[in-house]
Design a protein around this motif. Structure first.
Motif, PDB file in Angstrom:
ATOM      1  N   GLU A 145       0.833  -1.215   0.000  1.00 35.77           N
ATOM      2  CA  GLU A 145       0.000   0.000   0.000  1.00 35.77           C
ATOM      3  C   GLU A 145       0.864   1.260   0.000  1.00 35.77           C
ATOM      4  N   MET A 146       1.910   1.252   0.800  1.00 33.16           N
ATOM      5  CA  MET A 146       2.801   2.412   0.860  1.00 33.16           C
ATOM      6  C   MET A 146       3.558   2.597  -0.451  1.00 33.16           C
ATOM      7  N   LEU A 147       4.019   1.488  -1.033  1.00 37.02           N
ATOM      8  CA  LEU A 147       4.756   1.582  -2.296  1.00 37.02           C
ATOM      9  C   LEU A 147       3.852   2.101  -3.416  1.00 37.02           C
ATOM     10  N   ASP A 148       2.612   1.642  -3.455  1.00 42.42           N
ATOM     11  CA  ASP A 148       1.665   2.139  -4.453  1.00 42.42           C
ATOM     12  C   ASP A 148       1.456   3.640  -4.295  1.00 42.42           C
ATOM     13  N   PHE A 149       1.348   4.084  -3.055  1.00 41.09           N
ATOM     14  CA  PHE A 149       1.186   5.515  -2.770  1.00 41.09           C
ATOM     15  C   PHE A 149       2.388   6.289  -3.294  1.00 41.09           C
ATOM     16  N   ALA A 150       3.582   5.797  -3.000  1.00 40.51           N
ATOM     17  CA  ALA A 150       4.804   6.499  -3.417  1.00 40.51           C
ATOM     18  C   ALA A 150       4.921   6.568  -4.931  1.00 40.51           C
ATOM     19  N   GLN A 151       4.585   5.496  -5.606  1.00 37.42           N
ATOM     20  CA  GLN A 151       4.749   5.467  -7.055  1.00 37.42           C
ATOM     21  C   GLN A 151       3.794   6.393  -7.788  1.00 37.42           C
ATOM     22  N   GLN A 152       2.708   6.783  -7.138  1.00 38.47           N
ATOM     23  CA  GLN A 152       1.804   7.766  -7.734  1.00 38.47           C
ATOM     24  C   GLN A 152       2.497   9.112  -7.934  1.00 38.47           C
ATOM     25  N   TYR A 153       3.390   9.454  -6.995  1.00 37.48           N
ATOM     26  CA  TYR A 153       4.016  10.778  -6.999  1.00 37.48           C
ATOM     27  C   TYR A 153       5.465  10.728  -7.480  1.00 37.48           C
ATOM     28  N   VAL A 154       6.033   9.536  -7.517  1.00 41.14           N
ATOM     29  CA  VAL A 154       7.420   9.389  -7.980  1.00 41.14           C
ATOM     30  C   VAL A 154       7.443   8.383  -9.136  1.00 41.14           C
ATOM     31  N   PRO A 155       6.883   8.763 -10.292  1.00 46.84           N
ATOM     32  CA  PRO A 155       6.942   7.853 -11.440  1.00 46.84           C
ATOM     33  C   PRO A 155       8.357   7.713 -11.992  1.00 46.84           C
ATOM     34  N   THR A 156       9.165   8.763 -11.793  1.00 48.73           N
ATOM     35  CA  THR A 156      10.585   8.734 -12.153  1.00 48.73           C
ATOM     36  C   THR A 156      11.379   9.291 -10.988  1.00 48.73           C
ATOM     37  N   ILE A 157      12.630   8.844 -10.855  1.00 47.12           N
ATOM     38  CA  ILE A 157      13.462   9.249  -9.720  1.00 47.12           C
ATOM     39  C   ILE A 157      14.063  10.627  -9.977  1.00 47.12           C
TER      40      ILE A 157
END
Length: 259
Positions: free
Chosen positions: A109-121
Motif C-alpha cells: 500500500e505504501m509503495l503504491d502511494f509512493a509510485q503515484q508521486y514518484v513515477p521517475t526518480i
C-alpha cells in the motif's frame, strides 16, 4: 544565523532508581552547514564520550547512587550557514542507508502511494510525495509513540515528525533511493512548535537533500543537525536501562532562539 538552544529532559520515578545507564546523543558537531560556538551536556554520574557507527557523538552516563529525579540538559550556541542548500556530507557510503530496519519497512500500500508521486526518480517528485504525505498524514501532536513503525503510522493516517520521516524513508528505500533519518533542532517563529525535531534526507545526484515532511521544507535553512542514522533508534536523544525505579514520567522543554 546564530541560535541559542536549551534542551531540558526531566525524569521522575515513583521509587528509588539504582544502577542506571543513560546513552545520550544530544551533541551537534561543526561541519559545512553549522558551526558550534559552544555546547555542553549536563547529566549526573560518571561520563564517557564515544562515537557510534554513524560518527555521532555518543555520551554514556552511569549513575551509581539512588535517585528519584534526573535532569539532562543540553545547551549551547550554534551558527547556521544560511547559504547551504544540501544535507551535510560525511564519509559514510549512501548504500548504508538502503539497509532495511524494522521501523522503516514498506508494504504494498505504501509503495503504491509512493509510485503515484514518484513515477521517475527526481527530486521534484520526492518533494511532491512529501506534500502528499502531509495531506494524507496530518501533523497531530501526541498521536503516536516512538515504538511505532512506518507501516503502523501510515495506516493511522496521522503522526508527528518522527512518523513522517519513517514513512518517507521507507518509501524512498523501496524505490531504491538511499534515505536517512536526522535528529536535531528547528528554528521557527511560532514558539508553540516543538523545536526538537526530526526529518528525512535522500541521496540523489551525489548530494543529500533534505525532505522535512512535517514543515514542507527542502533546504536546511532553519535546521541544526545533531545525529544521523537509519531510523529513530539510531539517533534517539536518550536511551537507557535502570534497576528498580517504579513508574517513570518524563517531560522535555526545548527552546531555540535567535541570538
Amino acid at each position: 544565523m546564530k541560535l541559542m538552544i536549551n534542551h531540558q529532559t526531566h525524569y521522575q520515578y515513583s521509587d528509588w532508581t539504582k544502577n542506571s545507564i543513560q546513552y545520550i546523543k544530544m551533541t551537534p558537531q561543526s561541519n559545512g552547514h553549522q558551526y558550534i560556538h559552544s555546547w555542553d551536556v549536563s547529566v549526573p554520574g560518571l561520563k564517557q564520550i564515544k562515537r557510534d557507527a554513524f560518527n555521532n557523538v555518543w555520551l554514556t552516563s552511569t549513575q551509581i547512587e539512588p535517585y528519584q529525579q534526573m535532569l539532562i540538559m543540553a545547551q549551547g550556541v550554534v551558527e547556521i550557514n544560511f547559504e547551504n542548500q544540501f544535507g551535510i556530507t560525511d564519509q559514510l557510503s549512501p548504500v548504508l542507508f538502503l539497509q532495511p530496519t524494522a521501523t522503516t519497512l514498506c508494504n504494498t500500500e505504501m509503495l503504491d502511494f509512493a509510485q503515484q508521486y514518484v513515477p521517475t526518480i527526481q527530486l521534484s517528485n520526492f518533494q511532491k510525495l512529501a506534500e502528499a504525505l502531509l495531506n494524507y498524514m496530518p501533523y497531530t501532536t501526541a498521536s503516536t509513540s516512538v515504538t511505532q513503525t512506518a507501516m503502523e503510522s501510515f495506516s493511522m493516517q496521522q503522526g508527528v515528525c518522527q512518523d513522517h520521516s519513517h514513512v518517507f524513508i521507507a518509501m524512498a528505500k523501496a524505490l531504491n533511493v538511499p534515505a536517512r533519518y536526522v535528529s536535531g533542532y528547528l528554528y521557527v517563529n511560532n514558539q508553540s512548535h516543538l523545536a526538537s525535531h526530526a526529518w528525512a534526507e535522500i541521496f540523489l545526484e551525489g548530494q543529500w537533500h533534505i525532505i522535512d515532511v512535517s514543515n514542507q521544507l527542502f533546504r536546511p535553512e532553519s535546521h541544526v543537525y545533531v545525529a544521523i542514522g537509519r531510523d529513530y533508534w539510531d539517533v534517539a536523544p536518550v536511551r537507557g536501562v535502570r534497576g528498580q525505579g517504579g513508574i517513570e514520567t518524563m517531560h522535555s522543554i526545548v527552546q531555540v532562539l535567535a541570538c
